[in-house]
Enzyme design. Sequence first.
Site, PDB file in Angstrom:
ATOM      1  CD  GLN A 124      -0.029   2.166  -2.909  1.00 41.98           C
ATOM      2  OE1 GLN A 124       0.555   3.334  -2.874  1.00 41.98           O
ATOM      3  NE2 GLN A 124      -0.102   1.057  -3.508  1.00 41.98           N
ATOM      4  CD  GLN A 128      -6.123  -1.889  -2.424  1.00 38.49           C
ATOM      5  OE1 GLN A 128      -5.195  -1.888  -1.573  1.00 38.49           O
ATOM      6  NE2 GLN A 128      -7.815  -2.811  -2.002  1.00 38.49           N
ATOM      7  CB  CYS A 129      -1.879   3.776  -5.896  1.00 38.34           C
ATOM      8  SG  CYS A 129      -1.381   3.909  -7.221  1.00 38.34           S
ATOM      9  N   GLY A 130      -4.226   5.162  -6.212  1.00 42.53           N
ATOM     10  CA  GLY A 130      -5.310   5.582  -6.949  1.00 42.53           C
ATOM     11  C   GLY A 130      -6.045   6.518  -5.770  1.00 42.53           C
ATOM     12  CB  ALA A 133      -4.058   9.841  -4.860  1.00 44.84           C
TER      13      ALA A 133
END
Length: 348
Positions: A124, A128-130, A133
Amino acid sequence: MISPCSSLETPILPRTLASQAPVIPTSILPPHLPNLAFPPSPSTLRAPVPPPPPLPPPPPATGVAPPHVFGLEKSHLLKEALEKACPVPRSREDVRRLLKLHKDRFRSDLQWILFCADLPSLIQEGPQCGLVALWMAGTLLAPPSGTPLQRLVQIAMERGYTAQGEMFSVADMGRLAQEALGCQAELLCGGLGSPNRDRVLQHLVAGHPLLIPYDEDFNHEPCQRKGHKAHWAVSTGVLLGVQGVPSPGYAEDPELSGLFHPMPDMPCQPPSLPEEDLPGAVYLLCKQGKSWHCQLWDYDQVRDSNMQLTDFSPSRATDGREYVVPAGGVRAGLCGQALLLRPRDPSH
């Protein structure tokens, strides 16, 4: 029975902006201009200057890690190449490495069964990790090409779920998954402990991904920072410590004694799930957007981190950026919640 949870079909709660700083759209870099060779000025007194020798060929590619490419401001060709890459079968190798490196962390009085699915990696950039994932989980829900990350970002922004890629609502993540990936999304409330624990473990044993918000420590593992380090991970497997491995249907690992894998294309009896009061017997196989490798996290550690997400990070509140936060804040959007994802039933 699972505690009743809010339906993903309920009206979307109002969201607030955590900062009033303007959102500056990401600029698109202009394409590279071609190199133009300008011939020398003509001269009647000198012979024409010969052209320069051709450039040497580029060096052969080496086995270095691929570039960290993410975001709309990066090269679209490289980004698409990463997003379309097939999953690399590394999960078992990561587990073997972790078991060898940290063997003292794992109980020697148990045998271990690993259920896992392989995922591609994508590093990432920014908060914007979500979405990273979710993109990784999507490769299991809509193979082989999956849904481009750019499409997830676009839909999330259009629906008002995010300002720059951040996701502070598990319910919004579920709506996004249903719309963009065409999958089933179940919002799990009340935490990862009882009465939800067995449902989560059965979901992972069946090979389906789980999205988990948690607080991220310096080594990416779960910690407890009251939500100040809120992050997302995807779990696509589980390592279970059992007293005895059911037979048949499981094969012992060729490198590590005591570690067993379900045999492909062979029906196997699901193992008895470890009791909740047996510490150190369940580890989640997780991946998040800041590492190329999978990690093994103690289930209770993940459960406790997920259950204490209550506050918005003070550093984010003063960084001059805008963040979309649901009504009720981080506690209402993330605390004690997770997302169970599975392919949509073709009969529906």
